[in-house]
Design a protein around this motif. Structure first.
Motif, PDB file in Angstrom:
ATOM      1  N   HIS A  66       0.863  -1.182   0.000  1.00 55.51           N
ATOM      2  CA  HIS A  66       0.000   0.000   0.000  1.00 55.51           C
ATOM      3  C   HIS A  66       0.896   1.227   0.000  1.00 55.51           C
ATOM      4  CE1 HIS A  66       0.453  -1.102   4.291  1.00 55.51           C
ATOM      5  NE2 HIS A  66       0.447   0.191   4.536  1.00 55.51           N
ATOM      6  N   CYS A  80       1.813  -5.010   2.442  1.00 57.50           N
ATOM      7  CA  CYS A  80       0.520  -5.308   3.061  1.00 57.50           C
ATOM      8  C   CYS A  80       0.601  -6.627   3.814  1.00 57.50           C
ATOM      9  CB  CYS A  80      -0.559  -5.454   1.992  1.00 57.50           C
ATOM     10  SG  CYS A  80      -1.032  -3.905   1.222  1.00 57.50           S
ATOM     11  N   CYS A  84      -4.714  -8.613   3.425  1.00 57.38           N
ATOM     12  CA  CYS A  84      -5.173  -7.239   3.189  1.00 57.38           C
ATOM     13  C   CYS A  84      -5.874  -7.129   1.829  1.00 57.38           C
ATOM     14  CB  CYS A  84      -3.976  -6.300   3.222  1.00 57.38           C
ATOM     15  SG  CYS A  84      -4.389  -4.587   2.934  1.00 57.38           S
ATOM     16  N   CYS A  86      -6.798  -3.989   0.917  1.00 58.74           N
ATOM     17  CA  CYS A  86      -6.605  -2.559   0.669  1.00 58.74           C
ATOM     18  C   CYS A  86      -7.935  -1.811   0.567  1.00 58.74           C
ATOM     19  CB  CYS A  86      -5.761  -2.307  -0.575  1.00 58.74           C
ATOM     20  SG  CYS A  86      -4.033  -2.758  -0.372  1.00 58.74           S
TER      21      CYS A  86
HETATM   22 ZN   LIG Z   1      -3.170  -3.501   1.538  1.00 60.23          ZN
END
Ligand SMILES: [Zn+2]
Ligand SMILES: [Zn+2]
Ligand SMILES: [Zn+2]
Length: 141
Positions: A66, A80, A84, A86
């Motif tokens: 990210h 991440c 994840c 995001c």
């Molecule tokens: Zn992420």
């Protein structure tokens, strides 16, 4: 064994594991701290900057890293966690130190549930807390 781990991670995120991508993933996975493109470029001298940028952009699109805009002018990246997505609910706050200019992931600090008007479609939230880190808090006034 180590290498398989990185191949699996890329395949899980629908990225074809090329030699360069594996090299970049290995380098960033070993980082404890958030990094910028420039820092990574200095470390991986054999890969040119545009390839590196494309690789990081791909990783970002596929939720391997990210990015954080901490207001310093340079976009920073962090790896991440493996689960994840995001999404906004996966987003955590970041902390930017005004003295040493380091940025940290605050994995445990989730972005609060903001009441965003129904007519808007939020995609991402950038929550950066600025202040003094553990090392630098003696400089806080
Ligand atoms: Zn992420
Ligand atoms: Zn600091
Ligand atoms: Zn983070």
């Amino acid at each position: 064994m180590e290498k398989n781990k990185y191949i699996n991670r890329l395949e899980k995120q629908d990225i074809k594991p090329t030699a360069i991508r594996l090299l970049v993933l290995e380098a960033i996975s070993n980082k404890k701290e958030i990094f910028s493109l420039l820092e990574l470029e200095a470390e991986l001298g054999t890969i040119d900057k545009s390839t590196l940028f494309r690789t990081l952009t791909l990783f970002q699109q596929h939720m391997v890293v990210h990015s954080i805009d901490d207001g310093s002018g340079a976009i920073k990246y962090s790896v991440c966690s493996s689960n994840c997505n995001c999404s906004i609910s996966d987003t955590h706050a970041h902390f930017y130190c005004l003295h040493c200019y380091k940025t940290f992931c605050l994995d445990k600090v989730a972005v609060p549930d903001l009441k965003i008007p129904d007519n808007l479609v939020p995609i991402s939230i950038n929550l950066v807390i600025k202040g003094f880190c553990e090392e630098c808090k003696k400089f806080a006034t």
